[in-house]
Design a protein around this motif. Structure first.
Motif, short mmCIF file in Angstrom:
data_model
loop_
_atom_site.label_atom_id
_atom_site.label_comp_id
_atom_site.label_asym_id
_atom_site.label_seq_id
_atom_site.Cartn_x
_atom_site.Cartn_y
_atom_site.Cartn_z
N GLN B 9 -28.90 -18.58 -28.42
CA GLN B 9 -28.59 -19.22 -29.68
C GLN B 9 -29.61 -18.80 -30.75
N TYR B 10 -30.84 -18.65 -30.32
CA TYR B 10 -31.92 -18.23 -31.22
C TYR B 10 -32.75 -17.15 -30.52
N GLN B 11 -33.31 -16.27 -31.34
CA GLN B 11 -34.23 -15.26 -30.82
C GLN B 11 -35.25 -14.94 -31.91
N HIS B 12 -36.52 -15.10 -31.52
CA HIS B 12 -37.58 -14.76 -32.46
C HIS B 12 -38.35 -13.59 -31.87
N VAL B 13 -38.53 -12.53 -32.64
CA VAL B 13 -39.22 -11.35 -32.15
C VAL B 13 -40.27 -10.91 -33.15
N GLN B 14 -41.20 -10.13 -32.64
CA GLN B 14 -42.16 -9.45 -33.51
C GLN B 14 -41.48 -8.17 -34.02
N GLU B 15 -41.79 -7.83 -35.24
CA GLU B 15 -41.24 -6.61 -35.79
C GLU B 15 -41.57 -5.44 -34.87
N GLY B 16 -40.57 -4.62 -34.60
CA GLY B 16 -40.76 -3.49 -33.70
C GLY B 16 -40.25 -3.75 -32.29
N GLU B 17 -40.07 -5.02 -31.94
CA GLU B 17 -39.51 -5.34 -30.62
C GLU B 17 -37.99 -5.18 -30.65
N ASP B 18 -37.43 -5.07 -29.46
CA ASP B 18 -35.98 -4.95 -29.35
C ASP B 18 -35.34 -6.34 -29.27
N PHE B 19 -34.05 -6.36 -29.52
CA PHE B 19 -33.28 -7.61 -29.53
C PHE B 19 -31.90 -7.36 -28.95
N THR B 20 -31.43 -8.30 -28.12
CA THR B 20 -30.08 -8.19 -27.59
C THR B 20 -29.39 -9.55 -27.62
N THR B 21 -28.14 -9.57 -28.02
CA THR B 21 -27.31 -10.77 -27.95
C THR B 21 -26.07 -10.44 -27.13
N TYR B 22 -25.63 -11.44 -26.35
CA TYR B 22 -24.55 -11.22 -25.41
C TYR B 22 -23.38 -12.15 -25.70
N CYS B 23 -22.21 -11.66 -25.44
CA CYS B 23 -20.99 -12.38 -25.76
C CYS B 23 -20.07 -12.32 -24.54
N ASN B 24 -19.46 -13.46 -24.20
CA ASN B 24 -18.57 -13.48 -23.05
C ASN B 24 -17.33 -14.29 -23.37
N SER B 25 -16.17 -13.71 -23.08
CA SER B 25 -14.90 -14.38 -23.38
C SER B 25 -14.29 -14.96 -22.11
N SER B 26 -13.57 -16.06 -22.28
CA SER B 26 -12.88 -16.68 -21.15
C SER B 26 -11.61 -15.91 -20.78
N THR B 27 -11.14 -15.06 -21.70
CA THR B 27 -9.93 -14.29 -21.44
C THR B 27 -10.16 -12.83 -21.83
N THR B 28 -9.31 -11.97 -21.33
CA THR B 28 -9.38 -10.55 -21.70
C THR B 28 -9.03 -10.38 -23.17
N LEU B 29 -9.81 -9.57 -23.84
CA LEU B 29 -9.65 -9.38 -25.29
C LEU B 29 -8.96 -8.07 -25.59
N SER B 30 -8.23 -8.05 -26.70
CA SER B 30 -7.69 -6.78 -27.19
C SER B 30 -8.77 -6.00 -27.91
N ASN B 31 -9.64 -6.70 -28.61
CA ASN B 31 -10.82 -6.06 -29.18
C ASN B 31 -11.88 -7.11 -29.45
N ILE B 32 -13.07 -6.65 -29.74
CA ILE B 32 -14.14 -7.55 -30.11
C ILE B 32 -14.81 -7.00 -31.36
N GLN B 33 -15.19 -7.90 -32.23
CA GLN B 33 -15.83 -7.51 -33.48
C GLN B 33 -17.19 -8.19 -33.58
N TRP B 34 -18.08 -7.56 -34.34
CA TRP B 34 -19.40 -8.12 -34.58
C TRP B 34 -19.62 -8.26 -36.09
N TYR B 35 -20.20 -9.38 -36.45
CA TYR B 35 -20.49 -9.69 -37.85
C TYR B 35 -21.95 -10.11 -37.98
N LYS B 36 -22.50 -9.86 -39.16
CA LYS B 36 -23.85 -10.30 -39.48
C LYS B 36 -23.78 -11.21 -40.70
#
Lengths: 113, 110
Positions: B9-36
């Motif tokens: 839900q939250y991630q705090h990092v130092q500048e220069g570190e890597d970041f990953t967010t994960y998404c999981n659906s309850s059903t098979t998707l036709s596509n997935i989109q990402w927004y900022k």
């Protein structure tokens, strides 16, 4: 891409009153969507508005509370009726771009006292 | 109905570190989109993934779509302060509707 404007950008309203939010798109689009984003939360689809037909509402949202108009292919309005503090949210309209991504308007930040 | 879960839900990092967010659906998707969504802003489309196992890159951002088309990830290499914001995944099922995850709020300490 589509350019979307919304009016008002923000408002503070008294409970029991209604507010109509306008959404204008710079190109003709078939579908327009209205979302609600409560503070710090995700986006929840309220309804889909097609020109020339009744809006399709998602579970938990009803026409009496959120009437929608879609008079032409570039414009839509969402009314939040008989407001309560629980209606305090950001209301966003969006349209489909191609190939399937959604473009969002800047949002209307509503505070109900 | 379709549900899309997103962690963390939250991630705090130092500048220069890597970041990953994960998404999981309850059903098979036709596509997935990402927004900022920047603080005080509205969601802005980043990318759409359609094919099973698809990987797409945008500069320091890498997007993956799982083989079963039920999960996805966004990885940012060497974060910068301009990466601050909430990243949402949104899954599309058999119709035109998008179901958004709850988002991951990324903060970056300079």
């Amino acid at each position: 891409s589509a350019v979307i404007s919304q009016k008002p950008s923000r408002d503070i309203c008294q409970r029991g009153t209604s507010l109509t939010i306008q959404c204008q798109v710079d190109s003709q689009v078939t579908m327009m969507f209205w979302y609600r984003q409560q503070p710090g939360q995700s986006l929840t689809l309220i309804a889909t508005a097609n020109q020339g037909s009744e809006a399709t509402y998602e579970s938990g949202f009803v026409i009496d509370k959120f009437p929608i108009s879609r008079p032409n292919l570039t414009f839509s309005t969402l009314t939040v009726s008989n407001m309560s503090p629980e209606d305090s949210s950001i209301y966003l309209c969006s349209v489909l771009g191609g190939p399937g991504e959604q473009f969002f308007g800047p949002g209307t930040r509503l505070t109900v006292l | 109905g379709q549900q899309v879960m997103q962690i963390p839900q939250y991630q705090h990092v130092q500048e220069g570190e890597d970041f990953t967010t994960y998404c999981n659906s309850s059903t098979t998707l036709s596509n997935i989109q990402w927004y900022k969504q920047r603080p005080g802003g509205h969601p802005v489309f980043l990318i759409q993934l359609v094919k099973s196992g698809e990987v797409k890159k945008q500069k320091r951002l890498t997007f993956q779509f799982g083989e079963a088309k039920k999960n996805s990830s966004l990885h940012i290499t060497a974060t910068q302060t301009t990466d601050v914001g909430t990243y949402f995944c949104a899954g599309k099922g058999s119709n035109y509707k998008l179901t958004f995850g709850k988002g991951t709020l990324l903060t970056v300490n300079p």
